[in-house]
Design an enzyme around this catalytic site. Structure first.
Site, PDB file in Angstrom:
ATOM      1  N   CYS A  42       0.826  -1.203   0.000  1.00 31.66           N
ATOM      2  CA  CYS A  42       0.000   0.000   0.000  1.00 31.66           C
ATOM      3  C   CYS A  42       0.866   1.262   0.000  1.00 31.66           C
ATOM      4  O   CYS A  42       2.015   1.249   0.461  1.00 31.66           O
ATOM      5  CB  CYS A  42      -0.868   0.052   1.258  1.00 31.66           C
ATOM      6  SG  CYS A  42      -2.157  -1.178   1.338  1.00 31.66           S
TER       7      CYS A  42
ATOM      8  N   CYS B 222      -6.087   1.306   5.113  1.00 30.96           N
ATOM      9  CA  CYS B 222      -6.527  -0.050   5.475  1.00 30.96           C
ATOM     10  C   CYS B 222      -5.991  -0.416   6.864  1.00 30.96           C
ATOM     11  O   CYS B 222      -5.126   0.275   7.421  1.00 30.96           O
ATOM     12  CB  CYS B 222      -6.064  -1.061   4.428  1.00 30.96           C
ATOM     13  SG  CYS B 222      -4.318  -1.490   4.546  1.00 30.96           S
TER      14      CYS B 222
ATOM     15  N   GLU C  41       0.558   3.944   1.864  1.00 33.37           N
ATOM     16  CA  GLU C  41       0.883   4.471   3.196  1.00 33.37           C
ATOM     17  C   GLU C  41       2.125   3.805   3.760  1.00 33.37           C
ATOM     18  O   GLU C  41       2.989   4.447   4.359  1.00 33.37           O
ATOM     19  CB  GLU C  41      -0.291   4.230   4.166  1.00 33.37           C
ATOM     20  CG  GLU C  41      -1.565   4.970   3.801  1.00 33.37           C
ATOM     21  CD  GLU C  41      -2.478   4.215   2.843  1.00 33.37           C
ATOM     22  OE1 GLU C  41      -1.973   3.385   2.055  1.00 33.37           O
ATOM     23  OE2 GLU C  41      -3.692   4.451   2.879  1.00 33.37           O
TER      24      GLU C  41
HETATM   25  N1  THU Z   1      -4.288   0.324  -1.070  1.00 37.76           N
HETATM   26  C1  THU Z   1      -3.457   1.265  -0.543  1.00 37.76           C
HETATM   27  O1  THU Z   1      -2.465   1.647  -1.164  1.00 37.76           O
HETATM   28  N2  THU Z   1      -3.759   1.753   0.680  1.00 37.76           N
HETATM   29  C2  THU Z   1      -4.831   1.385   1.423  1.00 37.76           C
HETATM   30  O2  THU Z   1      -4.952   1.801   2.567  1.00 37.76           O
HETATM   31  C3  THU Z   1      -5.846   0.509   0.839  1.00 37.76           C
HETATM   32  C4  THU Z   1      -5.473  -0.181  -0.402  1.00 37.76           C
HETATM   33  C5  THU Z   1      -3.957  -0.250  -2.380  1.00 37.76           C
HETATM   34  C6  THU Z   1      -3.548  -1.690  -2.339  1.00 37.76           C
HETATM   35  C7  THU Z   1      -3.887  -2.145  -3.739  1.00 37.76           C
HETATM   36  O3  THU Z   1      -2.795  -1.832  -4.592  1.00 37.76           O
HETATM   37  C8  THU Z   1      -5.075  -1.287  -4.133  1.00 37.76           C
HETATM   38  O4  THU Z   1      -5.077  -0.186  -3.231  1.00 37.76           O
HETATM   39  C9  THU Z   1      -6.419  -1.997  -4.059  1.00 37.76           C
HETATM   40  O5  THU Z   1      -6.603  -2.594  -2.828  1.00 37.76           O
END
Ligand code: THU
Length: 160
Positions: free
Chosen positions: A73, A112, A75
């Site tokens: 992700c 998340c 973050e």
């Molecule tokens: N994702 C993030 O980068 N941050 C989050 O807090 C939630 C999800 C990304 C992971 C994946 O590449 C895409 O979003 C779909 O889940």
């Protein structure tokens, strides 16, 4: 037995335009980072900008992988980079923005659970709150004064 109520307080800005100027510039960095996301599988791009106490801004975005769970992700990409480059510098604030390439994202998109846990580690480590601002591509922006508001009952080093 007794019931325990857990409350969190958040602030909601009507739009990006309502943000204080210094937060706008951080969010703009997050937006630019979102544009650079590598998200060929989900088509969901996330950008994160981290402001440090020394005024450095570290950005990150989601990095996906053909082996899906190997991706990371935005973050965590950003905060781990900050932690690796500036281990002794406090993290003041994070700006987050997320959007699908298939439809416009108006709802504020919170980090998340795994990212909340990762951010919490640094908040506990530095013994000072990290402000979090999050939004979709447009629309309302939610502010939390501390990551702790987003993750009650955190698991941290005090249990080890
Ligand atoms: N994702 C993030 O980068 N941050 C989050 O807090 C939630 C999800 C990304 C992971 C994946 O590449 C895409 O979003 C779909 O889940």
């Amino acid at each position: 037995m007794k019931e325990v109520k857990i409350e969190s307080f958040l602030q909601v800005y009507e739009s990006f335009d309502e943000l204080p100027e210094h937060v706008k510039s951080l969010m703009q960095e997050a937006m630019k980072a979102r544009e650079r996301a590598y998200a060929p599988y989900s088509n969901f791009s996330v950008g994160a900008a981290v402001l440090l106490e020394n005024d450095e801004v570290v950005t990150g975005n989601n990095q996906e992988n053909a082996s899906y769970p190997s991706g990371l992700c935005a973050e965590r990409t950003a905060i781990y980079y900050a932690g690796s480059q500036f281990p002794d510098v406090k993290i003041m604030r994070m700006a987050l923005t997320a959007g699908s390439r298939k439809k416009q994202t108006v709802a504020p998109i919170p980090p998340c659970g795994a990212c909340r846990q990762a951010i919490a580690e640094y908040e506990v480590k530095q013994e000072a709150p990290i402000e979090i601002y999050f939004m979709g591509e447009t629309g309302k922006v939610v502010k939390s004064d501390s990551l702790a508001n987003l993750l009650p009952l955190v698991f941290d080093k005090s249990f080890l």
